[in-house]
Design a protein around this motif. Structure first.
Motif: not given
Length: 223
Positions: A62-66
């Motif tokens: 949700r946060h790193f890959a995004d």
């Protein structure tokens, strides 16, 4: 927390991390830096609302890959400005991804003092080439001396407002990379901003983490 619940949580987190790394394979040293980041975020989240609590089990996707998809769209950029950095998405992730690349500077602009303290601690612990600026975007941006190549933001403001913040950088050749949600089409047809829109070229890339989101790419029109 009971032992079965703890193991179940750890298994979910491991699966989320594996899913993110499947989307964006990373060198071991970069992954290790993101592990430090994740650990610090969980620690600070207990006293500061850095991200929605409901998203913590999907922190890696949700946060790193995004965030990683932003840097992937502009891989040659070395000098970045990230507006409304918050918990560091996408700007601090960009800095960590480029930590071993010479000449990188990622300027993180955030008005909240506690979030700036968090950003500085993660930068220090991961050796990320991030420079944290506490203050309002409209006050900080004019003071940046570096020739910004890319300007990013995530869930900060509607497109017309983002263009107002970034116009001086865009007009000097920077590329805007803005993570946007399902209302992007409405934002790009805001009649009050049509004059501003005419100055720029827009394209978008489907998000790899959400079917309803896109990465908006903005460039000043030639001439």
């Amino acid at each position: 927390m009971s032992e079965p619940k703890r193991k179940n949580r750890e298994n979910r987190q491991h699966g989320d991390r594996a899913a993110a790394l499947n989307l964006f394979p990373l060198p071991p040293e970069t992954e290790a830096r993101l592990v430090i980041y994740a650990d610090l975020l969980h620690k600070w989240q207990k006293t500061i609302n850095l991200v929605a609590a409901s998203t913590l089990p999907q922190l890696w996707t949700r946060h790193f890959a995004d965030s990683l998809q932003v840097q992937a769209a502009m891989p040659a950029a070395r000098i970045w400005a990230d507006l409304g950095a918050g918990a560091g998405f996408p700007g601090l992730v960009t800095a960590i991804r480029l930590a071993d690349v010479p000449g990188v500077e990622v300027h993180l602009i955030e008005s909240d003092q506690r979030k700036c303290a968090f950003l500085r601690e993660v930068s220090r612990e991961t050796l990320a080439p991030a420079i944290v600026h506490q203050g309002r975007i409209e006050d900080i941006l004019p003071e940046l001396a570096a020739p910004i190549e890319a300007v990013s933001a995530r869930a900060l403001a509607p497109v017309p407002i983002l263009l107002g913040y970034a116009e001086n950088l865009l007009d000097k050749g920077a590329v805007g990379l803005f993570l946007k949600g399902e209302h992007l089409a409405d934002e790009l047809t805001d009649s009050a901003a049509l004059g501003t829109f005419a100055r720029y070229e827009f394209s978008s890339i489907p998000s790899v983490t959400s079917v309803s989101a896109r990465l908006l790419v903005v460039k000043a029109r030639a001439g």
